[in-house]
Design a protein around this motif. Structure first.
Motif, PDB file in Angstrom:
ATOM      1  N   VAL A 119       0.847  -1.184   0.000  1.00  0.00           N
ATOM      2  CA  VAL A 119       0.000   0.000   0.000  1.00  0.00           C
ATOM      3  C   VAL A 119       0.885   1.237   0.000  1.00  0.00           C
ATOM      4  O   VAL A 119       0.593   2.235  -0.658  1.00  0.00           O
ATOM      5  N   ASP A 120       2.008   1.140   0.728  1.00  0.00           N
ATOM      6  CA  ASP A 120       2.952   2.256   0.803  1.00  0.00           C
ATOM      7  C   ASP A 120       4.314   1.713   1.242  1.00  0.00           C
ATOM      8  O   ASP A 120       4.390   0.728   1.982  1.00  0.00           O
TER       9      ASP A 120
ATOM     10  N   SER B   9      17.286  -4.567   9.871  1.00  0.00           N
ATOM     11  CA  SER B   9      17.353  -5.124  11.223  1.00  0.00           C
ATOM     12  C   SER B   9      16.210  -4.573  12.060  1.00  0.00           C
ATOM     13  O   SER B   9      15.303  -5.314  12.435  1.00  0.00           O
ATOM     14  N   THR B  10      16.227  -3.283  12.332  1.00  0.00           N
ATOM     15  CA  THR B  10      15.156  -2.699  13.146  1.00  0.00           C
ATOM     16  C   THR B  10      14.130  -2.012  12.250  1.00  0.00           C
ATOM     17  O   THR B  10      13.697  -0.895  12.518  1.00  0.00           O
ATOM     18  N   GLN B  11      13.742  -2.725  11.209  1.00  0.00           N
ATOM     19  CA  GLN B  11      12.682  -2.256  10.312  1.00  0.00           C
ATOM     20  C   GLN B  11      11.486  -3.196  10.451  1.00  0.00           C
ATOM     21  O   GLN B  11      11.641  -4.378  10.756  1.00  0.00           O
ATOM     22  N   VAL B  12      10.293  -2.661  10.214  1.00  0.00           N
ATOM     23  CA  VAL B  12       9.066  -3.437  10.340  1.00  0.00           C
ATOM     24  C   VAL B  12       8.127  -3.037   9.209  1.00  0.00           C
ATOM     25  O   VAL B  12       8.130  -1.889   8.770  1.00  0.00           O
ATOM     26  N   ILE B  13       7.353  -4.021   8.735  1.00  0.00           N
ATOM     27  CA  ILE B  13       6.241  -3.717   7.844  1.00  0.00           C
ATOM     28  C   ILE B  13       4.965  -4.090   8.586  1.00  0.00           C
ATOM     29  O   ILE B  13       4.927  -5.060   9.342  1.00  0.00           O
ATOM     30  N   VAL B  14       3.929  -3.295   8.401  1.00  0.00           N
ATOM     31  CA  VAL B  14       2.691  -3.485   9.163  1.00  0.00           C
ATOM     32  C   VAL B  14       1.521  -3.683   8.218  1.00  0.00           C
ATOM     33  O   VAL B  14       1.488  -3.136   7.114  1.00  0.00           O
ATOM     34  N   GLY B  15       0.557  -4.468   8.671  1.00  0.00           N
ATOM     35  CA  GLY B  15      -0.658  -4.694   7.903  1.00  0.00           C
ATOM     36  C   GLY B  15      -1.513  -3.443   7.868  1.00  0.00           C
ATOM     37  O   GLY B  15      -1.440  -2.576   8.746  1.00  0.00           O
ATOM     38  N   ILE B  16      -2.356  -3.369   6.849  1.00  0.00           N
ATOM     39  CA  ILE B  16      -3.173  -2.175   6.629  1.00  0.00           C
ATOM     40  C   ILE B  16      -4.118  -1.893   7.802  1.00  0.00           C
ATOM     41  O   ILE B  16      -4.354  -0.746   8.152  1.00  0.00           O
ATOM     42  N   VAL B  17      -4.642  -2.939   8.427  1.00  0.00           N
ATOM     43  CA  VAL B  17      -5.567  -2.753   9.556  1.00  0.00           C
ATOM     44  C   VAL B  17      -4.811  -2.242  10.780  1.00  0.00           C
ATOM     45  O   VAL B  17      -5.263  -1.316  11.460  1.00  0.00           O
ATOM     46  N   LEU B  18      -3.635  -2.821  11.054  1.00  0.00           N
ATOM     47  CA  LEU B  18      -2.835  -2.358  12.188  1.00  0.00           C
ATOM     48  C   LEU B  18      -2.374  -0.922  11.970  1.00  0.00           C
ATOM     49  O   LEU B  18      -2.393  -0.109  12.903  1.00  0.00           O
ATOM     50  N   ALA B  19      -1.978  -0.590  10.743  1.00  0.00           N
ATOM     51  CA  ALA B  19      -1.554   0.781  10.441  1.00  0.00           C
ATOM     52  C   ALA B  19      -2.686   1.768  10.713  1.00  0.00           C
ATOM     53  O   ALA B  19      -2.468   2.836  11.294  1.00  0.00           O
TER      54      ALA B  19
ATOM     55  N   ASP C  76      -2.618   4.414  13.637  1.00  0.00           N
ATOM     56  CA  ASP C  76      -2.366   5.663  12.898  1.00  0.00           C
ATOM     57  C   ASP C  76      -0.899   5.749  12.466  1.00  0.00           C
ATOM     58  O   ASP C  76      -0.209   6.738  12.752  1.00  0.00           O
ATOM     59  N   LEU C  77      -0.430   4.694  11.796  1.00  0.00           N
ATOM     60  CA  LEU C  77       0.974   4.612  11.383  1.00  0.00           C
ATOM     61  C   LEU C  77       1.150   4.977   9.921  1.00  0.00           C
ATOM     62  O   LEU C  77       0.308   4.645   9.081  1.00  0.00           O
ATOM     63  N   GLN C  78       2.266   5.644   9.623  1.00  0.00           N
ATOM     64  CA  GLN C  78       2.663   5.966   8.257  1.00  0.00           C
ATOM     65  C   GLN C  78       4.082   5.454   8.057  1.00  0.00           C
ATOM     66  O   GLN C  78       4.814   5.224   9.020  1.00  0.00           O
TER      67      GLN C  78
ATOM     68  N   ILE D  34       3.719  -0.585   4.426  1.00  0.00           N
ATOM     69  CA  ILE D  34       2.365  -0.959   4.840  1.00  0.00           C
ATOM     70  C   ILE D  34       1.825  -1.877   3.753  1.00  0.00           C
ATOM     71  O   ILE D  34       1.877  -1.544   2.562  1.00  0.00           O
ATOM     72  N   TYR D  35       1.355  -3.046   4.141  1.00  0.00           N
ATOM     73  CA  TYR D  35       0.928  -4.054   3.169  1.00  0.00           C
ATOM     74  C   TYR D  35      -0.522  -4.446   3.386  1.00  0.00           C
ATOM     75  O   TYR D  35      -1.102  -4.231   4.448  1.00  0.00           O
ATOM     76  N   GLU D  36      -1.080  -5.051   2.344  1.00  0.00           N
ATOM     77  CA  GLU D  36      -2.400  -5.664   2.452  1.00  0.00           C
ATOM     78  C   GLU D  36      -2.246  -7.127   2.078  1.00  0.00           C
ATOM     79  O   GLU D  36      -1.639  -7.463   1.062  1.00  0.00           O
ATOM     80  N   SER D  37      -2.776  -8.007   2.915  1.00  0.00           N
ATOM     81  CA  SER D  37      -2.696  -9.449   2.694  1.00  0.00           C
ATOM     82  C   SER D  37      -4.085  -9.988   2.395  1.00  0.00           C
ATOM     83  O   SER D  37      -5.100  -9.343   2.670  1.00  0.00           O
ATOM     84  N   PHE D  38      -4.143 -11.190   1.850  1.00  0.00           N
ATOM     85  CA  PHE D  38      -5.413 -11.879   1.634  1.00  0.00           C
ATOM     86  C   PHE D  38      -5.971 -12.393   2.950  1.00  0.00           C
ATOM     87  O   PHE D  38      -7.108 -12.872   2.988  1.00  0.00           O
TER      88      PHE D  38
END
Length: 200
Positions: free
Chosen positions: A125-126, A135-145, A149-151, A169-173
């Protein structure tokens, strides 16, 4: 007096009691049907995390009732990969965290290898997906974002005092993944104190 006549007269004489009994039985039956339906739906959604990715086999610790309780040495994956017919092995670690201020109490944290195929079905999504060297990077699901209120570029404490940079920020099935996050496997192992251990 016949039994059926006696029963029907009894029911008609005490209408309130009869109505309450019928309502009570209907509520009990409806609740059981609803719970069975919800349970089946949750089971299907959790199973689809694997099935929709073409995963044929999930290996967990013997005697473990569920994946979160499983603890397997990561080297078992190398042994499985050496077996005939195995195309790919993707070790993973799962933990559950809470963000009480936002009213979130069961957020799944997935620890995956950045060079694996587990993220291939995510729709970005973004930002970007996790990459080698993160290492200290994260990707978050669209609902959690949305809930937190995460960008992209924000900082998220995966656990207390463990800040990670949101790089995507990702969207999964799958609903579970949309409400969760993914960090590099080695980082989740470090945070949990599970050196070279995975849940499956």
């Amino acid at each position: 007096m016949r039994l059926l006549t006696l029963v029907s007269r009894n029911l008609l004489r005490r209408r309130t009691r009869s109505a309450l009994t019928v309502i009570g039985a209907a509520v009990a039956i409806g609740t059981v049907v609803a719970l069975v339906g919800i349970s089946s739906s949750l089971q299907r959604a959790f199973r689809s995390v694997y099935e929709d990715r073409g995963v044929d086999l999930v290996v967990i610790q013997a005697g473990s009732s569920q994946g979160l309780n499983s603890a397997i040495d990561e080297s078992v994956g190398d042994q499985i990969a050496a077996l005939s017919g195995v195309v790919e092995v993707s070790p993973g670690l799962i933990d559950v965290v809470a963000y009480e201020d936002a009213g979130l109490y069961s957020v799944l944290v997935h620890g995956w290898r950045t060079d694996g195929d587990m993220m291939r079905d995510f729709r970005l999504v973004d930002g970007r997906l996790l990459e080698a060297g993160d290492s200290t990077q994260v990707i978050v699901g669209i609902v959690l974002a949305r809930n937190l209120d995460l960008q992209v570029g924000d900082t998220l404490d995966v656990v207390e005092a463990e800040p990670f940079e949101v790089v995507g920020i990702y969207e999964s099935f799958n609903v579970y993944e949309n409400g969760g996050m993914v960090v590099p496997l080695e980082e989740l192992q470090r945070i949990m104190g599970w050196d070279e251990q995975v849940t499956g």
